[in-house]
Design an enzyme around this catalytic site. Structure first.
Site, PDB file in Angstrom:
ATOM      1  N   LYS A   1       0.842  -1.205   0.000  1.00 37.85           N
ATOM      2  CA  LYS A   1       0.000   0.000   0.000  1.00 37.85           C
ATOM      3  C   LYS A   1       0.872   1.248   0.000  1.00 37.85           C
ATOM      4  CE  LYS A   1      -3.801  -2.426   2.207  1.00 37.85           C
ATOM      5  NZ  LYS A   1      -4.553  -2.781   3.415  1.00 37.85           N
TER       6      LYS A   1
ATOM      7  N   GLN B   1      -4.803  -1.427   9.614  1.00 34.47           N
ATOM      8  CA  GLN B   1      -4.673  -2.751   9.002  1.00 34.47           C
ATOM      9  C   GLN B   1      -5.281  -3.822   9.908  1.00 34.47           C
ATOM     10  OE1 GLN B   1      -3.577  -3.256   5.890  1.00 34.47           O
ATOM     11  NE2 GLN B   1      -3.826  -5.457   6.023  1.00 34.47           N
TER      12      GLN B   1
ATOM     13  N   ASP C   1     -11.126   2.715   3.757  1.00 33.02           N
ATOM     14  CA  ASP C   1     -11.436   1.287   3.630  1.00 33.02           C
ATOM     15  C   ASP C   1     -12.933   1.067   3.398  1.00 33.02           C
ATOM     16  OD1 ASP C   1      -9.395  -0.659   3.769  1.00 33.02           O
ATOM     17  OD2 ASP C   1      -9.066  -0.261   5.906  1.00 33.02           O
TER      18      ASP C   1
HETATM   19  N1  GUN Z   1      -6.711  -6.797   6.031  1.00 34.34           N
HETATM   20  C1  GUN Z   1      -7.000  -7.566   4.943  1.00 34.34           C
HETATM   21  N2  GUN Z   1      -7.632  -6.820   4.000  1.00 34.34           N
HETATM   22  C2  GUN Z   1      -7.727  -5.574   4.500  1.00 34.34           C
HETATM   23  C3  GUN Z   1      -8.271  -4.356   3.987  1.00 34.34           C
HETATM   24  O1  GUN Z   1      -8.808  -4.265   2.871  1.00 34.34           O
HETATM   25  N3  GUN Z   1      -8.173  -3.277   4.804  1.00 34.34           N
HETATM   26  C4  GUN Z   1      -7.622  -3.345   6.044  1.00 34.34           C
HETATM   27  N4  GUN Z   1      -7.607  -2.236   6.778  1.00 34.34           N
HETATM   28  N5  GUN Z   1      -7.122  -4.453   6.544  1.00 34.34           N
HETATM   29  C5  GUN Z   1      -7.179  -5.551   5.775  1.00 34.34           C
END
Ligand code: GUN
Length: 284
Positions: free
Chosen positions: A52, A96, A119
């Site tokens: 990311k 996350q 998100d």
């Molecule tokens: N963990 C696995 N997929 C995601 C996601 O799309 N966003 C976040 N914040 N954590 C994750």
């Protein structure tokens, strides 16, 4: 033999578009900024966070990383979120997941300012999505819609079956397909006659969490099969929920793993971040 839906190429195209948009924002005096919070050192999370941040760097979005120790208390994390909510330079906040067990995920997700919830997990954004109002869309389902559109696969009027009912993928995926005028079925681990249900699909989205589970017996001839799974098989090779080599013999189109849905998820996160930054321009 199925068309292979190339998420890597499509996401790259989107990232180029977003790079230009970030440049235009910068010219308007706004440097888009994403705050990423990782609690603990889960190896998969570390890889996702790194990817990311790399995407941010590529597009020209500033990323701030907050790495907190595994034993961080919920109050400490809430205090950090509050600080990021108040910071006018931060446009997007991403915590996350998964979080350590001393934290209540739903409390944490509700603490994020819905206007910075890139998100799309805050109940306000989930509710807006549900009633068809503009909201931040959860990145994986939004990426799948974009993959279908850019591959020339129409959803309107089609039988869509989503296998999986998680808050992150299955539920929002089904809402987005419905919004695109698909006829949507949500199947899950308790669904009876799963093969027959899956075989009805013109568009089959698989988020079941079992490596190689979906074989050709689940797939109607000519269907588009979208694989959300990501695992390592016994030979330590990355694979999805779909048995790719088997399914590609009957499907009309299929996403590979890696190189299908994964890169699209990140591209959609970047899109949400720029949306959030643009909102601040419009509010001035
Ligand atoms: N963990 C696995 N997929 C995601 C996601 O799309 N966003 C976040 N914040 N954590 C994750």
């Amino acid at each position: 033999m199925a068309q292979i839906i190339d998420g890597k190429t499509i996401s790259q195209q989107i990232k180029e578009e977003l790079k230009e948009e970030a440049g235009r924002l910068r010219e308007a005096g706004i440097e888009a900024c994403l705050a990423v919070v990782q609690v603990g050192t889960d190896p998969a999370s570390t890889i996702y966070v790194r990817n990311k941040r790399r995407a941010c760097e590529y597009i020209g979005i500033r990323s701030l990383l907050h790495e907190l120790p595994e034993n961080t208390s919920q109050e400490e994390l809430l205090a950090l979120i509050e600080q990021l909510n108040e910071d006018p330079k931060v446009h997007g906040i991403l915590v996350q997941l998964p979080l350590p067990k001393q934290m209540d995920e739903s409390v944490i997700l509700k603490a994020i300012d819905p206007g910075k919830d890139v998100d799309g997990f805050h109940p306000i954004n989930v509710g807006r999505l549900c009633i068809g109002e503009k909201s931040y869309l959860p990145c994986t389902p939004a990426g799948i819609i974009e993959l279908l559109k850019r591959s020339g696969i129409t959803v309107a009027g089609k039988e869509c079956v989503v296998i999986g009912r998680s808050n992150i993928v299955g539920k929002p995926m089904s809402l987005l397909l419905l919004q695109e005028n698909g006829t949507v079925t949500i199947a899950h681990s308790k669904t009876e006659h799963l093969k027959e249900v899956a075989k009805r699909a013109d568009i089959l989205v698989v988020a079941i969490g079992k490596p190689g589970f979906i074989t050709r017996e689940y797939v109607k001839e000519g269907a588009a099969v979208i694989d959300v799974g990501i695992h390592r098989n016994s030979q330590n090779k990355v694979c999805g929920d779909v048995d790719f080599e088997d399914v590609r013999q009957v499907a009309g189109a299929v996403t590979p793993v890696p190189g299908g849905v994964g890169p699209m998820t990140i591209a959609m996160l970047m899109r949400n971040c720029l949306e959030a930054a643009k909102e601040t321009v419009e509010q001035r």
